[in-house]
Write a protein that holds these residues in place. Structure first.
Motif, PDB file in Angstrom:
ATOM      1  N   HIS A  32      42.081  48.058  53.724  1.00  0.00           N
ATOM      2  CA  HIS A  32      41.599  46.707  53.431  1.00  0.00           C
ATOM      3  C   HIS A  32      42.732  45.727  53.142  1.00  0.00           C
ATOM      4  CE1 HIS A  32      39.205  43.445  51.773  1.00  0.00           C
ATOM      5  NE2 HIS A  32      39.940  43.505  50.682  1.00  0.00           N
ATOM      6  N   CYS A  33      43.624  46.082  52.222  1.00  0.00           N
ATOM      7  CA  CYS A  33      44.683  45.150  51.817  1.00  0.00           C
ATOM      8  C   CYS A  33      45.636  44.834  52.971  1.00  0.00           C
ATOM      9  CB  CYS A  33      45.441  45.688  50.609  1.00  0.00           C
ATOM     10  SG  CYS A  33      44.455  45.668  49.094  1.00  0.00           S
ATOM     11  N   LEU A  34      46.038  45.847  53.718  1.00  0.00           N
ATOM     12  CA  LEU A  34      46.940  45.593  54.841  1.00  0.00           C
ATOM     13  C   LEU A  34      46.273  44.742  55.913  1.00  0.00           C
ATOM     14  CD1 LEU A  34      48.829  48.976  55.297  1.00  0.00           C
ATOM     15  CD2 LEU A  34      49.705  46.832  54.345  1.00  0.00           C
ATOM     16  N   GLU A  35      45.006  44.962  56.131  1.00  0.00           N
ATOM     17  CA  GLU A  35      44.281  44.177  57.128  1.00  0.00           C
ATOM     18  C   GLU A  35      44.024  42.753  56.647  1.00  0.00           C
ATOM     19  OE1 GLU A  35      40.809  46.486  58.094  1.00  0.00           O
ATOM     20  OE2 GLU A  35      42.047  48.169  58.762  1.00  0.00           O
ATOM     21  N   LYS A  36      43.762  42.586  55.361  1.00  0.00           N
ATOM     22  CA  LYS A  36      43.450  41.282  54.786  1.00  0.00           C
ATOM     23  C   LYS A  36      44.685  40.385  54.743  1.00  0.00           C
ATOM     24  CE  LYS A  36      40.191  38.956  52.569  1.00  0.00           C
ATOM     25  NZ  LYS A  36      38.983  38.509  53.203  1.00  0.00           N
ATOM     26  N   GLY A  37      45.838  40.976  54.396  1.00  0.00           N
ATOM     27  CA  GLY A  37      47.072  40.198  54.331  1.00  0.00           C
ATOM     28  C   GLY A  37      47.116  39.267  53.131  1.00  0.00           C
ATOM     29  N   GLY A  38      47.981  38.295  53.186  1.00  0.00           N
ATOM     30  CA  GLY A  38      48.110  37.309  52.107  1.00  0.00           C
ATOM     31  C   GLY A  38      48.441  37.957  50.780  1.00  0.00           C
ATOM     32  N   ARG A  39      47.720  37.531  49.736  1.00  0.00           N
ATOM     33  CA  ARG A  39      47.969  38.050  48.394  1.00  0.00           C
ATOM     34  C   ARG A  39      47.666  39.536  48.285  1.00  0.00           C
ATOM     35  NH1 ARG A  39      44.391  34.973  44.841  1.00  0.00           N
ATOM     36  NH2 ARG A  39      45.242  36.292  43.218  1.00  0.00           N
ATOM     37  N   HIS A  40      46.835  40.051  49.177  1.00  0.00           N
ATOM     38  CA  HIS A  40      46.489  41.483  49.160  1.00  0.00           C
ATOM     39  C   HIS A  40      47.686  42.382  49.476  1.00  0.00           C
ATOM     40  CE1 HIS A  40      42.389  39.903  49.312  1.00  0.00           C
ATOM     41  NE2 HIS A  40      41.969  41.105  48.952  1.00  0.00           N
ATOM     42  N   ASP A  90      41.609  39.483  40.740  1.00  0.00           N
ATOM     43  CA  ASP A  90      41.747  38.124  41.266  1.00  0.00           C
ATOM     44  C   ASP A  90      41.704  38.061  42.795  1.00  0.00           C
ATOM     45  OD1 ASP A  90      41.934  37.054  38.708  1.00  0.00           O
ATOM     46  OD2 ASP A  90      44.116  37.280  38.656  1.00  0.00           O
ATOM     47  N   LEU A  91      41.482  39.207  43.437  1.00  0.00           N
ATOM     48  CA  LEU A  91      41.451  39.237  44.905  1.00  0.00           C
ATOM     49  C   LEU A  91      40.030  39.476  45.382  1.00  0.00           C
ATOM     50  CD1 LEU A  91      44.627  41.420  45.457  1.00  0.00           C
ATOM     51  CD2 LEU A  91      44.459  38.932  45.587  1.00  0.00           C
ATOM     52  N   ASP A  92      39.709  38.926  46.542  1.00  0.00           N
ATOM     53  CA  ASP A  92      38.349  39.091  47.057  1.00  0.00           C
ATOM     54  C   ASP A  92      38.155  40.463  47.691  1.00  0.00           C
ATOM     55  OD1 ASP A  92      40.143  38.144  49.058  1.00  0.00           O
ATOM     56  OD2 ASP A  92      38.458  37.627  50.345  1.00  0.00           O
ATOM     57  N   GLU A  93      36.933  40.915  47.642  1.00  0.00           N
ATOM     58  CA  GLU A  93      36.481  42.165  48.262  1.00  0.00           C
ATOM     59  C   GLU A  93      37.178  43.407  47.708  1.00  0.00           C
ATOM     60  OE1 GLU A  93      36.818  41.615  52.498  1.00  0.00           O
ATOM     61  OE2 GLU A  93      35.687  39.756  52.434  1.00  0.00           O
ATOM     62  N   MET A  94      37.496  43.391  46.423  1.00  0.00           N
ATOM     63  CA  MET A  94      38.164  44.531  45.798  1.00  0.00           C
ATOM     64  C   MET A  94      37.256  45.246  44.796  1.00  0.00           C
ATOM     65  SD  MET A  94      41.095  44.690  47.272  1.00  0.00           S
ATOM     66  CE  MET A  94      41.930  45.887  46.263  1.00  0.00           C
ATOM     67  N   GLU A  95      35.957  44.965  44.855  1.00  0.00           N
ATOM     68  CA  GLU A  95      35.021  45.522  43.889  1.00  0.00           C
ATOM     69  C   GLU A  95      34.994  47.049  43.887  1.00  0.00           C
ATOM     70  OE1 GLU A  95      34.069  41.418  44.806  1.00  0.00           O
ATOM     71  OE2 GLU A  95      34.182  43.129  46.149  1.00  0.00           O
ATOM     72  N   GLU A  96      35.100  47.665  45.055  1.00  0.00           N
ATOM     73  CA  GLU A  96      35.061  49.131  45.131  1.00  0.00           C
ATOM     74  C   GLU A  96      36.227  49.747  44.354  1.00  0.00           C
ATOM     75  OE1 GLU A  96      34.843  52.774  48.387  1.00  0.00           O
ATOM     76  OE2 GLU A  96      35.169  50.737  49.105  1.00  0.00           O
ATOM     77  N   CYS A  97      37.391  49.148  44.484  1.00  0.00           N
ATOM     78  CA  CYS A  97      38.569  49.641  43.769  1.00  0.00           C
ATOM     79  C   CYS A  97      38.411  49.412  42.264  1.00  0.00           C
ATOM     80  CB  CYS A  97      39.826  48.957  44.290  1.00  0.00           C
ATOM     81  SG  CYS A  97      41.351  49.670  43.645  1.00  0.00           S
ATOM     82  N   ILE A  98      37.953  48.236  41.893  1.00  0.00           N
ATOM     83  CA  ILE A  98      37.753  47.920  40.475  1.00  0.00           C
ATOM     84  C   ILE A  98      36.762  48.899  39.851  1.00  0.00           C
ATOM     85  CG2 ILE A  98      36.825  46.195  38.874  1.00  0.00           C
ATOM     86  CD1 ILE A  98      37.981  44.049  40.863  1.00  0.00           C
ATOM     87  N   PHE A  99      35.659  49.150  40.533  1.00  0.00           N
ATOM     88  CA  PHE A  99      34.632  50.054  40.028  1.00  0.00           C
ATOM     89  C   PHE A  99      35.183  51.476  39.862  1.00  0.00           C
ATOM     90  CE2 PHE A  99      30.962  52.923  40.780  1.00  0.00           C
ATOM     91  CZ  PHE A  99      30.208  52.577  39.676  1.00  0.00           C
ATOM     92  N   ALA A 100      35.906  51.967  40.869  1.00  0.00           N
ATOM     93  CA  ALA A 100      36.474  53.321  40.802  1.00  0.00           C
ATOM     94  C   ALA A 100      37.484  53.421  39.660  1.00  0.00           C
ATOM     95  CB  ALA A 100      37.120  53.697  42.131  1.00  0.00           C
ATOM     96  N   CYS A 101      38.310  52.399  39.507  1.00  0.00           N
ATOM     97  CA  CYS A 101      39.310  52.401  38.434  1.00  0.00           C
ATOM     98  C   CYS A 101      38.660  52.328  37.054  1.00  0.00           C
ATOM     99  CB  CYS A 101      40.287  51.246  38.614  1.00  0.00           C
ATOM    100  SG  CYS A 101      41.481  51.483  39.948  1.00  0.00           S
ATOM    101  N   GLU A 102      37.605  51.527  36.921  1.00  0.00           N
ATOM    102  CA  GLU A 102      36.923  51.431  35.630  1.00  0.00           C
ATOM    103  C   GLU A 102      36.319  52.767  35.222  1.00  0.00           C
ATOM    104  OE1 GLU A 102      34.227  48.162  36.335  1.00  0.00           O
ATOM    105  OE2 GLU A 102      35.639  46.704  35.493  1.00  0.00           O
ATOM    106  N   ARG A 103      35.676  53.427  36.161  1.00  0.00           N
ATOM    107  CA  ARG A 103      35.065  54.727  35.864  1.00  0.00           C
ATOM    108  C   ARG A 103      36.132  55.768  35.509  1.00  0.00           C
ATOM    109  NH1 ARG A 103      30.968  56.755  39.976  1.00  0.00           N
ATOM    110  NH2 ARG A 103      30.327  57.997  38.199  1.00  0.00           N
TER     111      ARG A 103
END
Length: 114
Positions: A32-40, A90-103
């Motif tokens: 995701h991050c490599l494909e998204k580019g920019g701040r990702h 602060d980045l878009d479409e990162m909810e899956e990572c945030i959720f996994a890290c929180e758990r």
């Protein structure tokens, strides 16, 4: 032959959450991050995600040995998961990572006193 101590259900659950977090962080960083580019793809963000994946794998491996040293590794894992959450928040479409890290963070924090 020595008798092997069985891992607790809580530790087995934490191992699974660490392994899941490792897969999500590494997969999202290299996908995701490599494909998204920019701040990702800012170096510190990608480094944080990769370090998070690595410490999650290490924590799972240490817990699998049933060593009491898991407490220290789990404490570090929880801290790094928290850093990854902050980096992704602060980045878009990162909810899956945030959720996994929180758990993973919550489970590792619980393992520091077991």
């Amino acid at each position: 032959m020595s008798q092997q101590t069985t891992l607790s259900p809580e530790m087995l659950a934490c191992i699974e959450l660490c392994r899941r977090c490792q897969m999500v962080c590494l997969g999202m960083a290299t996908g995701h991050c490599l494909e998204k580019g920019g701040r990702h793809v800012e170096p510190e963000h990608l480094r944080t995600m990769i370090v998070c994946a690595e410490i999650c794998q290490a924590a799972a491996n240490v817990m699998a040995t049933n060593s009491t040293l898991h407490r220290q590794v789990c404490a570090v894992c929880a801290d790094i998961c928290d850093a990854c959450i902050s980096s992704c928040r602060d980045l878009d479409e990162m909810e899956e990572c945030i959720f996994a890290c929180e758990r993973c963070k919550n489970s590792c924090e619980a393992m520091t006193s077991v």
